[in-house]
Design a protein around this motif. Structure first.
Motif, mmCIF file in Angstrom:
data_model
loop_
_atom_site.group_PDB
_atom_site.id
_atom_site.type_symbol
_atom_site.label_atom_id
_atom_site.label_comp_id
_atom_site.label_asym_id
_atom_site.label_seq_id
_atom_site.Cartn_x
_atom_site.Cartn_y
_atom_site.Cartn_z
ATOM 1 N N HIS A 151 0.854 -1.190 0.000
ATOM 2 C CA HIS A 151 0.000 0.000 0.000
ATOM 3 C C HIS A 151 0.892 1.242 0.000
ATOM 4 C CE1 HIS A 151 -3.654 -2.334 0.896
ATOM 5 N NE2 HIS A 151 -2.824 -3.108 1.611
ATOM 6 N N THR A 152 0.403 2.303 -0.627
ATOM 7 C CA THR A 152 1.168 3.551 -0.709
ATOM 8 C C THR A 152 0.794 4.475 0.428
ATOM 9 O OG1 THR A 152 1.323 3.412 -3.112
ATOM 10 C CG2 THR A 152 1.701 5.559 -2.130
ATOM 11 N N PHE A 153 1.800 4.866 1.198
ATOM 12 C CA PHE A 153 1.615 5.855 2.261
ATOM 13 C C PHE A 153 2.061 7.194 1.700
ATOM 14 C CE2 PHE A 153 3.289 8.481 5.688
ATOM 15 C CZ PHE A 153 2.252 8.442 6.609
ATOM 16 N N THR A 154 1.210 8.221 1.822
ATOM 17 C CA THR A 154 1.487 9.546 1.250
ATOM 18 C C THR A 154 1.408 10.609 2.330
ATOM 19 O OG1 THR A 154 0.499 8.861 -0.860
ATOM 20 C CG2 THR A 154 0.865 11.218 -0.532
ATOM 21 N N LEU A 155 2.420 11.462 2.368
ATOM 22 C CA LEU A 155 2.462 12.593 3.293
ATOM 23 C C LEU A 155 2.393 13.866 2.459
ATOM 24 C CD1 LEU A 155 2.860 13.031 6.392
ATOM 25 C CD2 LEU A 155 5.290 13.397 5.892
ATOM 26 N N THR A 156 1.507 14.798 2.807
ATOM 27 C CA THR A 156 1.289 15.987 1.984
ATOM 28 C C THR A 156 1.362 17.254 2.836
ATOM 29 O OG1 THR A 156 -0.160 14.741 0.501
ATOM 30 C CG2 THR A 156 -0.300 17.136 0.384
ATOM 31 N N ASP A 157 2.116 18.246 2.306
ATOM 32 C CA ASP A 157 2.209 19.539 3.001
ATOM 33 C C ASP A 157 1.692 20.684 2.139
ATOM 34 O OD1 ASP A 157 4.156 19.981 1.096
ATOM 35 O OD2 ASP A 157 5.831 19.995 2.496
ATOM 36 N N THR A 158 0.838 20.416 1.203
ATOM 37 C CA THR A 158 0.229 21.321 0.207
ATOM 38 C C THR A 158 1.129 21.559 -0.996
ATOM 39 O OG1 THR A 158 0.973 23.448 1.116
ATOM 40 C CG2 THR A 158 -1.070 22.549 2.000
ATOM 41 N N THR A 159 2.432 21.332 -0.856
ATOM 42 C CA THR A 159 3.336 21.497 -1.999
ATOM 43 C C THR A 159 4.015 20.176 -2.341
ATOM 44 O OG1 THR A 159 3.792 23.804 -1.460
ATOM 45 C CG2 THR A 159 5.390 22.687 -2.856
ATOM 46 N N ASN A 160 4.499 19.476 -1.340
ATOM 47 C CA ASN A 160 5.204 18.214 -1.541
ATOM 48 C C ASN A 160 4.322 17.039 -1.129
ATOM 49 O OD1 ASN A 160 7.776 19.636 -2.090
ATOM 50 N ND2 ASN A 160 7.607 20.199 0.072
ATOM 51 N N SER A 161 4.459 15.933 -1.841
ATOM 52 C CA SER A 161 3.688 14.725 -1.525
ATOM 53 C C SER A 161 4.572 13.487 -1.662
ATOM 54 C CB SER A 161 2.459 14.603 -2.439
ATOM 55 O OG SER A 161 1.553 15.649 -2.219
ATOM 56 N N PRO A 162 5.570 13.334 -0.786
ATOM 57 C CA PRO A 162 6.408 12.143 -0.860
ATOM 58 C C PRO A 162 5.624 10.897 -0.463
ATOM 59 C CG PRO A 162 6.907 13.406 1.106
ATOM 60 C CD PRO A 162 5.968 14.239 0.299
ATOM 61 N N THR A 163 6.061 9.766 -0.987
ATOM 62 C CA THR A 163 5.376 8.502 -0.712
ATOM 63 C C THR A 163 6.365 7.449 -0.228
ATOM 64 O OG1 THR A 163 5.639 7.725 -2.989
ATOM 65 C CG2 THR A 163 3.629 8.966 -2.476
ATOM 66 N N ALA A 164 5.822 6.433 0.425
ATOM 67 C CA ALA A 164 6.588 5.258 0.830
ATOM 68 C C ALA A 164 5.652 4.058 0.746
ATOM 69 C CB ALA A 164 7.149 5.427 2.235
ATOM 70 N N THR A 165 6.222 2.883 0.692
ATOM 71 C CA THR A 165 5.421 1.664 0.565
ATOM 72 C C THR A 165 5.387 0.903 1.878
ATOM 73 O OG1 THR A 165 5.925 1.459 -1.780
ATOM 74 C CG2 THR A 165 5.176 -0.530 -0.658
ATOM 75 N N PHE A 166 4.178 0.497 2.277
ATOM 76 C CA PHE A 166 4.003 -0.351 3.453
ATOM 77 C C PHE A 166 3.298 -1.630 3.024
ATOM 78 C CE2 PHE A 166 1.898 -2.051 7.174
ATOM 79 C CZ PHE A 166 2.852 -1.905 8.171
ATOM 80 N N THR A 167 3.786 -2.747 3.522
ATOM 81 C CA THR A 167 3.199 -4.035 3.176
ATOM 82 C C THR A 167 2.399 -4.563 4.358
ATOM 83 O OG1 THR A 167 5.037 -4.547 1.708
ATOM 84 C CG2 THR A 167 3.658 -6.396 2.418
ATOM 85 N N THR A 168 1.096 -4.735 4.131
ATOM 86 C CA THR A 168 0.227 -5.294 5.170
ATOM 87 C C THR A 168 0.344 -6.815 5.170
ATOM 88 O OG1 THR A 168 -1.330 -3.451 4.942
ATOM 89 C CG2 THR A 168 -2.139 -5.457 6.019
ATOM 90 N N ILE A 169 0.593 -7.355 6.350
ATOM 91 C CA ILE A 169 0.717 -8.809 6.513
ATOM 92 C C ILE A 169 -0.560 -9.321 7.157
ATOM 93 C CG2 ILE A 169 2.025 -10.664 7.629
ATOM 94 C CD1 ILE A 169 4.441 -8.770 7.616
ATOM 95 N N PRO A 170 -1.180 -10.324 6.611
ATOM 96 C CA PRO A 170 -2.428 -10.826 7.210
ATOM 97 C C PRO A 170 -2.183 -11.404 8.597
ATOM 98 C CG PRO A 170 -1.653 -12.302 5.474
ATOM 99 C CD PRO A 170 -0.812 -11.094 5.397
ATOM 100 N N SER A 171 -3.109 -11.163 9.499
ATOM 101 C CA SER A 171 -3.003 -11.682 10.850
ATOM 102 C C SER A 171 -3.359 -13.163 10.848
ATOM 103 C CB SER A 171 -3.948 -10.940 11.798
ATOM 104 O OG SER A 171 -3.601 -9.566 11.839
ATOM 105 N N ILE A 172 -2.654 -13.924 11.632
ATOM 106 C CA ILE A 172 -2.920 -15.361 11.750
ATOM 107 C C ILE A 172 -3.765 -15.592 13.002
ATOM 108 C CG2 ILE A 172 -1.898 -17.642 12.062
ATOM 109 C CD1 ILE A 172 0.573 -16.615 10.637
ATOM 110 N N ILE A 173 -4.962 -16.156 12.764
ATOM 111 C CA ILE A 173 -5.879 -16.422 13.879
ATOM 112 C C ILE A 173 -5.746 -17.913 14.219
ATOM 113 C CG2 ILE A 173 -8.281 -16.411 14.665
ATOM 114 C CD1 ILE A 173 -8.808 -14.209 12.609
ATOM 115 N N PRO A 174 -5.272 -18.225 15.417
ATOM 116 C CA PRO A 174 -5.083 -19.643 15.764
ATOM 117 C C PRO A 174 -6.408 -20.385 15.840
ATOM 118 C CG PRO A 174 -4.794 -18.252 17.689
ATOM 119 C CD PRO A 174 -4.927 -17.330 16.535
ATOM 120 N N ASN A 175 -6.404 -21.665 15.476
ATOM 121 C CA ASN A 175 -7.603 -22.514 15.620
ATOM 122 C C ASN A 175 -7.862 -22.798 17.084
ATOM 123 O OD1 ASN A 175 -8.079 -22.784 12.854
ATOM 124 N ND2 ASN A 175 -6.544 -24.438 12.672
ATOM 125 N N PRO A 176 -9.130 -22.831 17.479
ATOM 126 C CA PRO A 176 -9.439 -23.111 18.893
ATOM 127 C C PRO A 176 -9.073 -24.552 19.235
ATOM 128 C CG PRO A 176 -11.448 -22.971 17.569
ATOM 129 C CD PRO A 176 -10.312 -22.546 16.677
#
Length: 288
Positions: A263-288
């Motif tokens: 996913h793209t993370f964007t920071l904006t100050d009205t003039t500049n909009s630098p971006t960085a990438t973050f990867t979401t990892i799915p949560s592991i739900i243990p079996n009961p």
């Protein structure tokens, strides 16, 4: 060195920078003019005019050194610091008269130069400086946008005035845009170059689960300015949302609900909009 002079009494005269080149004209002109062509950059051209009778001689195309009106003859001298090319030195008289003019060129010191590698980058970048024609065996210092910065490696010129190989500095905290870099030797000779600061974002960690906390460090933003942030198309709240005086920001945010993947993370100050990438990892739900 002078390569040509026009308006002369004898065009076959062997013109050179030593002796002076003489241009004579007794055509009763009110504008004594000598046209000088020089081949070397950074030459200093000196010109002198004198008249048969008393006159007020005003400044020509260069910088007036001085003039004498009376007693006759009147005279004036001026200088121009020039690069290679053809230049006119034209004095003005208050009436028509016969006159004589002399011009000569003196080689100036070779021009200093510096080169920055790279010439652009974010805060924290290492920049290597090369250059020449400073004072020999002289300690060098540097400023970045008017503030002193430390030089790494050897920073004493060699016997020819060359900047030592590998001399470098680290780009300090700064807003984005063009900044002046000035290198100065111990004899106060200096040379300037331009470095362009780019904005930048670092996320830590760069991957994680929904709901995890992420730290961000941003540089090169607008000074003391409010910023907003989005994660993909979702607005996120920052723990701090105002940059410092140097355009820097340190803050945290919480990863919003999102699908697994990049996913793209964007920071904006009205003039500049630098971006960085973050990867979401799915949560592991243990079996009961």
């Amino acid at each position: 060195a002078i390569v040509a002079v026009s308006g002369v009494a004898n065009p076959s005269w062997p013109f050179d920078s030593n002796p002076a080149c003489i241009a004579l004209n007794y055509a009763n002109s009110a504008t004594p003019t000598v046209s000088t062509s020089i081949s070397d950059s950074n030459d200093l051209v000196l010109s002198f005019a004198t008249t048969e009778y008393s006159h007020t001689i005003t400044q020509g195309s260069g910088t007036l050194i001085g003039s004498v009106t009376a007693p006759p003859p009147s005279c004036a001298a001026e200088y121009q610091k020039l690069s290679s090319g053809t230049y006119n030195t034209t004095f003005s008289l208050n009436s028509i008269d016969g006159w004589a003019a002399v011009t000569d060129a003196f080689a100036g010191p070779p021009p200093r130069s510096i080169t920055l590698t790279p010439s652009s980058g974010p805060v924290g970048s290492t920049v290597t400086v090369s250059g020449s024609n400073f004072a020999a065996n002289s300690l060098l210092s540097a400023t970045f946008n008017g503030l002193a910065v430390s030089l790494s490696g050897s920073h004493t010129t060699d016997s020819s005035g060359n900047v030592p190989s590998g001399m470098s500095f680290t780009v300090p905290a700064s807003t984005t845009g063009s900044k002046s870099v000035v290198i100065t030797d111990a004899s106060s000779n200096s040379e300037i170059a331009t470095f362009t600061v780019n904005y930048n974002i670092i996320l830590s960690p760069a991957s994680g689960n929904v709901g995890s906390t992420v730290s961000l460090t941003a540089t090169g933003m607008l000074s003391s300015h409010s910023v907003t942030a989005t994660f993909g198309s979702t607005a996120v709240t920052l723990s701090s949302s105002t940059t410092d005086a140097n355009g820097g920001l340190t803050a945290t945010f919480t990863v919003p609900a999102s699908t697994a993947g990049s996913h793209t993370f964007t920071l904006t100050d009205t003039t500049n909009s630098p971006t960085a990438t973050f990867t979401t990892i799915p949560s592991i739900i243990p079996n009961p």
